[in-house]
Design a protein around this motif. Structure first.
Motif, PDB file in Angstrom:
ATOM      1  N   THR A   7      -7.790  -9.099  -0.699  1.00 50.01           N
ATOM      2  CA  THR A   7      -6.986  -8.452  -1.694  1.00 50.01           C
ATOM      3  C   THR A   7      -7.742  -8.412  -2.980  1.00 50.01           C
ATOM      4  O   THR A   7      -8.639  -9.191  -3.167  1.00 50.01           O
ATOM      5  CB  THR A   7      -5.686  -9.216  -1.798  1.00 50.01           C
ATOM      6  OG1 THR A   7      -4.899  -8.779  -0.746  1.00 50.01           O
ATOM      7  CG2 THR A   7      -5.022  -9.270  -3.091  1.00 50.01           C
ATOM      8  N   TYR A  56      -2.124  -3.271 -10.814  1.00 49.66           N
ATOM      9  CA  TYR A  56      -1.377  -2.782  -9.660  1.00 49.66           C
ATOM     10  C   TYR A  56      -1.394  -1.265  -9.651  1.00 49.66           C
ATOM     11  O   TYR A  56      -1.242  -0.628 -10.698  1.00 49.66           O
ATOM     12  CB  TYR A  56       0.056  -3.297  -9.693  1.00 49.66           C
ATOM     13  CG  TYR A  56       0.172  -4.763  -9.340  1.00 49.66           C
ATOM     14  CD1 TYR A  56       0.076  -5.182  -8.013  1.00 49.66           C
ATOM     15  CD2 TYR A  56       0.341  -5.725 -10.320  1.00 49.66           C
ATOM     16  CE1 TYR A  56       0.162  -6.518  -7.677  1.00 49.66           C
ATOM     17  CE2 TYR A  56       0.428  -7.078 -10.004  1.00 49.66           C
ATOM     18  CZ  TYR A  56       0.330  -7.465  -8.681  1.00 49.66           C
ATOM     19  OH  TYR A  56       0.403  -8.782  -8.344  1.00 49.66           O
ATOM     20  N   SER A 113       3.347   0.213  -1.799  1.00 49.35           N
ATOM     21  CA  SER A 113       3.973  -1.039  -1.378  1.00 49.35           C
ATOM     22  C   SER A 113       3.908  -1.207   0.131  1.00 49.35           C
ATOM     23  O   SER A 113       4.239  -0.292   0.888  1.00 49.35           O
ATOM     24  CB  SER A 113       5.443  -1.066  -1.817  1.00 49.35           C
ATOM     25  OG  SER A 113       6.110  -2.195  -1.277  1.00 49.35           O
ATOM     26  N   TRP A 184      -4.912  -4.123  -0.419  1.00 49.13           N
ATOM     27  CA  TRP A 184      -3.768  -5.035  -0.386  1.00 49.13           C
ATOM     28  C   TRP A 184      -4.212  -6.452  -0.001  1.00 49.13           C
ATOM     29  O   TRP A 184      -3.421  -7.241   0.484  1.00 49.13           O
ATOM     30  CB  TRP A 184      -2.729  -4.545   0.623  1.00 49.13           C
ATOM     31  CG  TRP A 184      -1.999  -3.309   0.215  1.00 49.13           C
ATOM     32  CD1 TRP A 184      -0.886  -3.242  -0.586  1.00 49.13           C
ATOM     33  CD2 TRP A 184      -2.284  -1.963   0.616  1.00 49.13           C
ATOM     34  NE1 TRP A 184      -0.473  -1.942  -0.718  1.00 49.13           N
ATOM     35  CE2 TRP A 184      -1.311  -1.130   0.016  1.00 49.13           C
ATOM     36  CE3 TRP A 184      -3.266  -1.381   1.414  1.00 49.13           C
ATOM     37  CZ2 TRP A 184      -1.287   0.252   0.187  1.00 49.13           C
ATOM     38  CZ3 TRP A 184      -3.262  -0.003   1.587  1.00 49.13           C
ATOM     39  CH2 TRP A 184      -2.286   0.797   0.981  1.00 49.13           C
ATOM     40  N   TYR A 187      -5.039 -11.999  -3.148  1.00 48.99           N
ATOM     41  CA  TYR A 187      -5.115 -11.764  -4.589  1.00 48.99           C
ATOM     42  C   TYR A 187      -5.146 -13.035  -5.424  1.00 48.99           C
ATOM     43  O   TYR A 187      -5.305 -12.964  -6.645  1.00 48.99           O
ATOM     44  CB  TYR A 187      -3.930 -10.916  -5.053  1.00 48.99           C
ATOM     45  CG  TYR A 187      -2.590 -11.575  -4.822  1.00 48.99           C
ATOM     46  CD1 TYR A 187      -1.980 -12.330  -5.813  1.00 48.99           C
ATOM     47  CD2 TYR A 187      -1.945 -11.447  -3.597  1.00 48.99           C
ATOM     48  CE1 TYR A 187      -0.767 -12.949  -5.589  1.00 48.99           C
ATOM     49  CE2 TYR A 187      -0.725 -12.055  -3.364  1.00 48.99           C
ATOM     50  CZ  TYR A 187      -0.136 -12.797  -4.368  1.00 48.99           C
ATOM     51  OH  TYR A 187       1.067 -13.411  -4.139  1.00 48.99           O
ATOM     52  N   ASP A 188      -4.999 -14.186  -4.822  1.00 47.87           N
ATOM     53  CA  ASP A 188      -4.954 -15.431  -5.582  1.00 47.87           C
ATOM     54  C   ASP A 188      -6.100 -16.334  -5.149  1.00 47.87           C
ATOM     55  O   ASP A 188      -6.199 -16.712  -3.975  1.00 47.87           O
ATOM     56  CB  ASP A 188      -3.614 -16.137  -5.370  1.00 47.87           C
ATOM     57  CG  ASP A 188      -3.541 -17.447  -6.136  1.00 47.87           C
ATOM     58  OD1 ASP A 188      -3.452 -17.408  -7.375  1.00 47.87           O
ATOM     59  OD2 ASP A 188      -3.576 -18.513  -5.494  1.00 47.87           O
ATOM     60  N   SER A 200      -1.453  -9.095  -0.906  1.00 44.19           N
ATOM     61  CA  SER A 200      -0.663  -8.492  -1.979  1.00 44.19           C
ATOM     62  C   SER A 200       0.333  -7.511  -1.368  1.00 44.19           C
ATOM     63  O   SER A 200      -0.022  -6.691  -0.519  1.00 44.19           O
ATOM     64  CB  SER A 200      -1.577  -7.755  -2.959  1.00 44.19           C
ATOM     65  OG  SER A 200      -0.822  -7.100  -3.957  1.00 44.19           O
ATOM     66  N   THR A 202       1.709  -5.197  -3.087  1.00 45.36           N
ATOM     67  CA  THR A 202       1.499  -3.943  -3.804  1.00 45.36           C
ATOM     68  C   THR A 202       0.008  -3.678  -3.930  1.00 45.36           C
ATOM     69  O   THR A 202      -0.782  -4.598  -4.158  1.00 45.36           O
ATOM     70  CB  THR A 202       2.126  -3.999  -5.209  1.00 45.36           C
ATOM     71  OG1 THR A 202       3.516  -4.307  -5.087  1.00 45.36           O
ATOM     72  CG2 THR A 202       1.973  -2.669  -5.935  1.00 45.36           C
ATOM     73  N   LYS A 204      -3.567  -3.068  -5.184  1.00 48.18           N
ATOM     74  CA  LYS A 204      -4.264  -3.455  -6.404  1.00 48.18           C
ATOM     75  C   LYS A 204      -5.631  -2.780  -6.452  1.00 48.18           C
ATOM     76  O   LYS A 204      -6.160  -2.339  -5.429  1.00 48.18           O
ATOM     77  CB  LYS A 204      -4.438  -4.975  -6.477  1.00 48.18           C
ATOM     78  CG  LYS A 204      -3.141  -5.764  -6.568  1.00 48.18           C
ATOM     79  CD  LYS A 204      -3.378  -7.190  -7.039  1.00 48.18           C
ATOM     80  CE  LYS A 204      -3.662  -7.221  -8.541  1.00 48.18           C
ATOM     81  NZ  LYS A 204      -3.828  -8.610  -9.041  1.00 48.18           N
ATOM     82  N   ASP A 247      -8.883  -6.422   2.455  1.00 45.44           N
ATOM     83  CA  ASP A 247      -9.358  -5.186   1.822  1.00 45.44           C
ATOM     84  C   ASP A 247     -10.393  -4.471   2.676  1.00 45.44           C
ATOM     85  O   ASP A 247     -10.760  -3.329   2.377  1.00 45.44           O
ATOM     86  CB  ASP A 247      -9.974  -5.500   0.459  1.00 45.44           C
ATOM     87  CG  ASP A 247      -8.946  -5.981  -0.547  1.00 45.44           C
ATOM     88  OD1 ASP A 247      -7.822  -5.476  -0.518  1.00 45.44           O
ATOM     89  OD2 ASP A 247      -9.266  -6.884  -1.345  1.00 45.44           O
TER      90      ASP A 247
END
Length: 301
Positions: A7, A56, A113, A184, A187-188, A200, A202, A204, A247
């Motif tokens: 992500t 986003y 989404s 998507w 992400y963290d 994710s 949503t 990004k 991704d």
């Protein structure tokens, strides 16, 4: 250790940059040939070239972005991809390795989404999957010739939310700083260390400036694995702003030379695991190296 099937993480501010507002998509239909059509690479929603802490996406911002969903795994998002024309998706070979049965996949286009169905998105089954015939893993396990094509079961319909990406005539230059990667994926950064790294919900996107292959081939970065005419190395020394698990197969895009549209310069291929590490930019399949194969395969199938 590196990731496959990755992500968008955090992104730093880039103050003072201009905006690109590649106007509305218009009504031109998508081409079914292996050639670019007149309307490719134009989103209906303008992209602001300044982002803080990641950004986003919204419907229409990346109308060529697709989600490849594996039905054998409950229909969950597996990889990204790029809609090239009305019936073909470009993705990474490692995304479909061992899973080339078309019945295993569903493709969603025109969405931002993953969690909710959005008005204007389209969904397709897959009729054909073609991996590059020279796809393989290197001696270190890195994928090579990492590209594959998916044929949708029926043509997509062009709209404000669905359009195809352009294939470039030439490579974007080393040092190009306004290229983007979207997806998507995870992400963290911290969650990767805890063993709980969610995708994710949503879409990004973030910047990924193109780096010199000689720089990326230094031993403290990626070594000789990056010395290749079929790869693009892009990212930041500071890490954090990057692609990640989930991704893979998605688009790495840069503005066209005249600045009027986006071109698919790379396909998300592999990177460091955990993602976002310093001095570990991500690797992308160089699209110009496979442009002829993509065009010829589409035209003959």
């Amino acid at each position: 250790m590196f990731w496959l099937a990755f992500t968008i993480l955090l992104s730093a501010a880039r103050p003072g940059e201009a905006q690109w507002l590649f106007g509305g998509g218009g009504s031109t239909g998508l081409s079914s040939s292996g050639q670019n059509d007149a309307n490719c690479g134009v989103p209906s929603v303008g992209l602001n070239a300044r982002i803080i802490g990641g950004q986003y996406g919204s419907q229409g911002m990346f109308p060529w972005q697709v989600s490849l969903q594996n039905l054998a795994q409950g229909g969950s998002h597996g990889c990204g991809g790029s809609l090239f024309n009305n019936q073909w998706v470009i993705t990474a070979g490692h995304c479909v390795e061992g899973m080339t049965n078309p019945g295993l996949w569903r493709v969603r286009v025109g969405l931002a989404s993953l969690q909710y169905y959005e008005n204007g998105e389209q969904e397709f089954s897959v009729s054909k999957i073609i991996m590059h015939p020279s796809y393989h893993a290197s001696s270190a396990g890195f994928p090579r010739n990492d590209v594959a094509l998916m044929k949708l079961s029926s043509p997509a319909t062009v709209s404000n939310y669905v359009n195809n990406i352009c294939l470039p005539d030439r490579d974007a230059s080393v040092g190009t700083s306004n290229c983007l990667v979207s997806g998507w994926g995870v992400y963290d950064i911290q969650s990767q260390y805890w063993g709980q790294a969610p995708l994710s919900a949503t879409l990004k996107w973030t910047y990924a400036p193109i780096l010199d292959p000689g720089y990326c081939s230094q031993n403290y970065i990626w070594g000789s694995e990056m010395v290749s005419s079929i790869m693009v190395c892009a990212g930041y020394d500071h890490g954090q702003d990057d692609a990640c698990n989930g991704d893979s197969g998605g688009p790495f895009i840069c503005p066209s030379p005249d600045g009027t549209r986006w071109e698919l310069q790379g396909i998300v291929s592999w990177g460091e695991q955990p993602c976002g590490a310093q001095y570990k930019p991500s690797a992308y399949t160089r699209v110009t190296a496979f442009k002829s194969w993509i065009q010829q395969t589409i035209q003959s199938n």
